[in-house]
Design a protein around this motif. Structure first.
Motif, short mmCIF file in Angstrom:
data_model
loop_
_atom_site.label_atom_id
_atom_site.label_comp_id
_atom_site.label_asym_id
_atom_site.label_seq_id
_atom_site.Cartn_x
_atom_site.Cartn_y
_atom_site.Cartn_z
N GLY A 146 33.97 -16.51 -12.30
CA GLY A 146 33.08 -17.38 -11.35
C GLY A 146 33.65 -17.02 -9.88
O GLY A 146 34.61 -16.34 -9.72
N GLY A 147 33.10 -17.60 -8.88
CA GLY A 147 33.48 -17.57 -7.75
C GLY A 147 32.52 -18.10 -6.65
O GLY A 147 31.54 -18.59 -7.02
N ARG A 148 32.96 -17.93 -5.38
CA ARG A 148 32.03 -18.20 -4.22
C ARG A 148 31.00 -17.26 -4.20
O ARG A 148 31.07 -16.22 -3.96
N TYR A 149 29.94 -17.78 -3.54
CA TYR A 149 28.70 -16.89 -3.34
C TYR A 149 27.98 -17.24 -1.95
O TYR A 149 26.82 -17.39 -1.82
N ASP A 150 28.77 -17.75 -0.96
CA ASP A 150 28.18 -17.98 0.46
C ASP A 150 27.49 -16.74 0.80
O ASP A 150 27.66 -15.72 0.66
N GLY A 151 26.13 -17.08 1.45
CA GLY A 151 25.18 -15.93 1.89
C GLY A 151 24.12 -15.99 0.78
O GLY A 151 23.12 -15.13 1.10
N LEU A 152 24.49 -15.89 -0.37
CA LEU A 152 23.53 -15.74 -1.58
C LEU A 152 22.03 -16.64 -1.35
O LEU A 152 21.05 -15.91 -1.38
N VAL A 153 22.22 -17.79 -0.97
CA VAL A 153 21.13 -18.58 -0.92
C VAL A 153 20.20 -18.14 0.23
O VAL A 153 19.05 -18.06 0.03
N GLU A 154 20.73 -17.64 1.41
CA GLU A 154 19.97 -17.25 2.51
C GLU A 154 19.56 -15.63 2.50
O GLU A 154 18.40 -15.58 2.59
N SER A 155 20.20 -14.98 1.48
CA SER A 155 19.69 -13.71 0.98
C SER A 155 18.44 -13.74 0.23
O SER A 155 17.64 -12.96 0.28
#
Ligand code: ATP
Ligand code: MG
Length: 423
Positions: A283-292
């Motif tokens: 897993g990991g971080r996905y900052d930006g995914l929700v906005e995209s």
């Protein structure tokens, strides 16, 4: 000819399903302690969701998706992973309005058209978690602590945690460019697949299993040396908290993930027990995914555990089903009828009770009681019906006690309660 299941898709049968239930139950318990709630999303989604989130040049989108048109010619895909659907649902249902921090978990089947082998299937199951709304490194450490705790809870201690940081849209492009230049000079050493993808997806070359690619990238520039100050600071804090929580880990700067949406912290739990299928969770971080995906600009982090791989690792330590607490053996039709009613009364009172339906001999019935691992047994025959009493046999030591049939439910419930406190 009889019909078989689809290649790479497995039945989970009694005898094995108990291990699955144990793994799922443990997840609910552990994740609940950390404040996570379950979310369930549909198995198919619009194909676009996965193309936009996972990335067009990833293995999953390029070649592994089960994509088809429905009768209205909408392109649908059986979910290959859980993060994108959960984010889709998060945005659609505005979950951020309910709580600024959303902690969600899911479990269920995922689909990827891969070459089936041990630990790799076309329908497989993931147990995953997502946290949306927190950028602080504490949450990265918290998610890893929870993963660690889960493995303690299920009794698997042969995994190790590898962490990395993949940087962010500020620092990754510079690193990416440097890696491309490095790879360009060694193109002829790379496998055909990497020669094809090094421009679009240079990071994937770092975790290519081909020997040539591994050798060619031994001295490749390291992503960790190219982090901007805020990513570097974030990664240091994650490690600081992991140490504070005494969670063993190692940094693996070559670990990249197969999905485009990851930024900053990424991690894998690996084992050497499963051959080349060495990742048990990732897993990991996905900052930006929700906005995209059209939602608010909220950071996120999560992981997914492959359940089949856990079941393989549990191997011999399989969990077995609880046997009946009493098996009522009956000789003759009258006794069988009485046994049937008694059994039903016991079941209504919360006792796991079983009997014979096939008209077998008492000997065969007792063999079955043994095989099912019954706690107690009781033989009903003409004499027992007449006297209204029977011998209750404790199967663990073959001791007998006389019991009035009318009191069976009460006496047995008491005995079982004693049994469970003394066990
Ligand atoms: P791998 O490198 O083994 O292909 P992955 O990077 O594709 O794994 P993820 O997409 O991160 O895997 O999925 C998380 C976990 O799901 C993996 O660590 C693994 O345990 C499990 N998993 C992934 N693909 C499969 C599959 N085809 N069959 C069984 N389990 C799988
Ligand atoms: Mg894969």
């Amino acid at each position: 000819m009889s019909i078989a299941a689809i290649k790479g898709m497995n039945d989970i049968l009694p005898g094995e399903v108990e291990t699955w239930q144990f793994l799922e139950r443990s997840a609910r318990e552990v994740f609940g302690l950390y404040g996570f709630s379950e979310i369930r999303t549909p198995v198919p989604e619009k194909t676009e969701l996965f193309c936009r989130s996972i990335g067009e040049t990833t293995d999953i989108v390029e070649k592994e998706m089960y994509t088809f048109d429905d009768k209205s010619e909408n392109s649908l895909t059986l979910r290959p992973e859980g993060t994108a659907p959960v984010m889709r649902s998060f945005i659609q249902n505005r979950l951020h309005n309910l709580d600024p921090v959303s902690k969600l978990y899911y479990m269920g089947p995922m689909f990827r058209y891969e070459r089936p082998q041990k630990g790799r299937y076309r329908q497989f199951h993931q147990l995953g978690v997502e946290v949306v709304g927190v950028e602080d490194a504490k949450i990265d450490a918290q998610v890893l602590a929870m993963l660690h705790q889960y493995f303690i809870r299920i009794g698997i201690d042969t995994v190790s945690l590898q962490v990395n940081s993949l940087g962010c849209p500020d620092c990754r492009p510079g690193y990416r460019q440097e890696l491309i230049s490095y790879l360009e000079e060694r193109l002829s050493d790379l496998c055909p697949e990497c020669q094809r993808r090094y421009l679009n997806n240079p990071l994937r070359v770092l975790d290519c299993k081909a020997q040539g690619c591994q050798a060619a990238t031994v001295d490749a520039p390291s992503v960790i040396d190219h982090l901007c100050s805020s990513c570097s600071d974030h990664f240091s804090k994650v490690q600081f908290y992991l140490k504070a929580l005494k969670i063993p880990y190692e940094v693996n700067a070559r670990m990249v993930r197969g999905l485009d949406y990851y930024v900053r912290t990424t991690f894998e739990l690996v084992t050497d027990q499963l051959g080349s299928q060495n990742a048990v969770a990732a897993g990991g971080r996905y900052d930006g995914l929700v906005e995209s995906l059209g939602g608010p600009p909220l950071p996120g982090i999560g992981f997914a555990i492959g359940l089949e791989r856990l079941v393989l690792m549990k191997g011999e330590q399989r969990i077995t089903a609880d046997g009946p607490q009493i098996f009522i053996a009956a000789r003759g039709e009258d006794a069988s009828e009485r046994a049937f009613v008694l059994m039903s009364q016991l079941q209504s009172a919360g006792v796991r009770a079983e009997m014979d339906y096939l008209g077998k001999s008492i000997k065969a019935q007792m063999r079955r009681a043994n095989k099912l691992n019954a706690t107690f047994s009781l033989v009903l025959g003409e004499e027992e019906l007449q006297t209204g009493q029977a011998q209750l046999k404790d199967m663990s030591d073959s001791s007998h006690s006389t019991i009035a049939l009318d009191d069976l439910v009460d006496v047995l419930t008491k005995k079982l309660a004693e049994y469970s406190t003394s066990a």
